[in-house]
Design an enzyme around this catalytic site. Structure first.
Site, short mmCIF file in Angstrom:
data_model
loop_
_atom_site.label_atom_id
_atom_site.label_comp_id
_atom_site.label_asym_id
_atom_site.label_seq_id
_atom_site.Cartn_x
_atom_site.Cartn_y
_atom_site.Cartn_z
CE1 TYR A 17 -3.44 2.77 0.76
CE2 TYR A 17 -2.07 3.29 2.65
CZ TYR A 17 -3.10 3.61 1.80
OH TYR A 17 -3.78 4.80 1.98
CD GLU A 39 -7.69 6.93 5.47
OE1 GLU A 39 -7.72 6.94 6.72
OE2 GLU A 39 -6.65 6.65 4.85
CD1 TRP A 47 -3.52 1.83 5.65
CD2 TRP A 47 -5.60 2.53 6.00
NE1 TRP A 47 -4.13 1.99 4.42
CE2 TRP A 47 -5.41 2.43 4.61
CE3 TRP A 47 -6.83 2.96 6.46
CZ2 TRP A 47 -6.39 2.72 3.69
CZ3 TRP A 47 -7.82 3.25 5.53
CH2 TRP A 47 -7.60 3.13 4.17
#
Length: 182
Positions: A17, A39, A47
């Site tokens: 990512y 998000e 995350w």
């Protein structure tokens, strides 16, 4: 040459990512909406948790099609609450539907890309932090974005979430100075 990454990118999924997405200016309407929703789902979590469930979210939320999500009924909401592949937080799931509705309303006057990118005058802000500990969680700009999004009917858009979104979508580049992906 040895690749150096931001300190947070340690696990394979995070590294992928970081290397391919994080901090790169994103101006694709569909992908920007997906990232925004992810998000908001991340609020209060890390995350990595969201990245591991990303494909499940895509399936559960019709590939993040805002027009479909905006029309989810109570039966679809209940189905999502039973989906073990996503985070089954009642308020967050409701917020995805609410955010898709706010998104659809926003499209009556402008694109989501234009709306989001106007906060940085359509140009990424390139920050120069030496270490990840210097990177703020909130900025004046993320406060402004948060307030404006709330006025437009979006939810789970606190200033910390907005800043994380700005970083992820490349509105701000917070790769540390030693990061070779900068």
């Amino acid at each position: 040459m040895t690749e150096i990454r931001c300190a947070w990118a340690k696990l394979p999924l995070d590294i992928d990512y970081h290397d391919k997405e994080w901090g790169k200016p994103l101006k694709d309407e569909q992908k920007l909406f997906e990232l925004f929703i992810l998000e908001t789902m991340q609020a209060g979590l890390n995350w990595h948790t969201i990245l591991t469930k990303r494909e499940n979210y895509r399936q559960a939320f019709d590939q993040f099609d805002p027009a479909k999500i905006a029309n989810y009924d109570e039966a679809k909401y209940e189905e999502l609450l039973l989906n073990e592949g996503i985070i089954r937080n009642k308020l967050k799931i409701k917020s995805v539907i609410k955010n898709a509705q706010a998104y659809q309303k926003l499209l009556e006057t402008q694109t989501f890309v234009d709306y989001i990118w106007r906060f940085v005058d359509h140009k990424p802000i390139i920050n120069e932090y030496a270490t990840i500990s210097e990177v703020p969680a909130v900025t004046e700009l993320s406060e402004q974005m948060s307030q404006d999004m709330k006025k437009k009917g979006f939810s789970f858009v606190g200033p910390t979430t907005c800043y994380a979104f700005m970083q992820a979508a490349g509105l701000v580049n917070d790769h540390t100075l030693d990061c070779t992906f900068r």
